[in-house]
Design a protein around this motif. Structure first.
Motif, PDB file in Angstrom:
ATOM      1  N   HIS A   3       7.810   4.616  13.875  1.00 15.21           N
ATOM      2  CA  HIS A   3       7.327   5.813  14.824  1.00 15.21           C
ATOM      3  C   HIS A   3       8.049   7.340  14.638  1.00 15.21           C
ATOM      4  N   THR A   5       8.621  11.504  15.861  1.00 16.78           N
ATOM      5  CA  THR A   5       9.016  11.609  17.148  1.00 16.78           C
ATOM      6  C   THR A   5       8.567  13.428  16.222  1.00 16.78           C
ATOM      7  N   ASN A  33       4.347   9.920  18.881  1.00 12.38           N
ATOM      8  CA  ASN A  33       4.922  10.904  20.419  1.00 12.38           C
ATOM      9  C   ASN A  33       3.838  12.171  20.231  1.00 12.38           C
ATOM     10  N   SER A  66      -1.643  11.398  20.632  1.00 17.63           N
ATOM     11  CA  SER A  66      -0.304  10.160  20.426  1.00 17.63           C
ATOM     12  C   SER A  66      -0.423   9.202  20.556  1.00 17.63           C
TER      13      SER A  66
END
Length: 267
Positions: A3, A5, A33, A66
């Motif tokens: 993941h 950022t 994201n 996202s």
């Protein structure tokens, strides 16, 4: 799954950032994201978006939101620009917002004309340069340029398939290689192009003959399906082979191992 950022990749004090990947190395499945546009200027490889395989070629544009997850693999000298953005922080016109929504729905995107790609790529490079200036005007300039880029991409939907017959034949081959009825002869007849002209285009982009390229597309797809637990027979039929023994032989020629050995290694 990794993941990524926004703080790490876009920056804590920015909502747009352009990064050059020269080359783009293979990268495992990940999500982030933030959203991003992927502008491929050269090379070829595979881009798997939400589990679906898409081909990377020069002049390819893709959009990853996202909500998506994706990976890169089997990349051969792929050069690209990543245009990363936090859409919640952008103040755009209604038209630009609508284009972004459409881009993110369409996702994997496709190949556009060389002229259109050059125009989009040039704006992305200017945004990249503005980011490095970091003066009182650079952030606003990046936002204005990004909106221009988005609106220009909105226009590309009307130009997307204005390719030469040879390029349209190649795109058709990439989109329909899973069909057992698809062959080099079939595609050439469909688009009224010679096998020599299609072979020249494929060889120039990939270094492979058209038949070897078609087989490579099928084997790449087979790898993904085998790792999902499908049987060898199922995978053979889903990737354009009518005979599982023939499929196994072709798989070993390309990968060096049999389908079952591949499953054992990656299982």
């Amino acid at each position: 799954m990794l993941h990524l950022t926004s703080e790490e990749y876009v920056g804590e004090h920015s909502n747009i950032r352009v990064v050059e990947r020269s080359p783009q190395s293979d990268f495992p499945e990940h999500c982030h994201n933030f959203s991003e546009l992927v502008l491929v200027s050269s090379g070829h490889g595979m881009h798997v978006v939400n589990g679906e395989q898409a081909l990377l070629f020069p002049n390819t544009i893709a959009c990853i939101s996202s909500r998506d997850y994706h990976s890169f693999y089997d990349n051969k000298d792929v050069m690209l620009l990543n245009v990363m953005y936090n859409k919640e922080d952008l103040m755009f016109s209604r038209q630009a917002v609508d284009v972004i929504k459409k881009l993110e729905i369409d996702g994997a995107g496709g190949i556009v004309t060389e002229k259109s790609f050059r125009n989009v790529y040039a704006i992305a490079e200017t945004i990249k340069n503005e980011y490095s200036l970091n003066d009182p005007y650079s952030k606003q300039m990046q936002s204005l340029l990004f909106e221009q880029l988005v609106l220009m991409m909105g226009r590309l939907y009307f130009e997307k398939f204005q390719h030469s017959p040879v390029m349209n034949a190649l795109i058709y081959l990439c989109n329909n290689f899973r069909d057992q009825n698809v062959s080099v002869t079939h595609v050439c007849n469909l688009f009224s192009v010679t096998q020599k002209s299609l072979s020249s285009k494929v060889s120039g982009l990939t270094g492979l003959s058209t038949n070897k390229f078609l087989n490579l597309l099928r084997i790449r797809e087979a790898k993904l399906l085998l790792r999902r637990g499908l049987s060898v027979t199922e995978v053979a039929h889903l990737t354009g082979y009518s005979d599982s023994n023939y499929f196994s032989a072709k798989f070993k020629t390309v990968t060096g191992v049999s389908p079952r050995e591949h499953v054992k290694f990656y299982g």
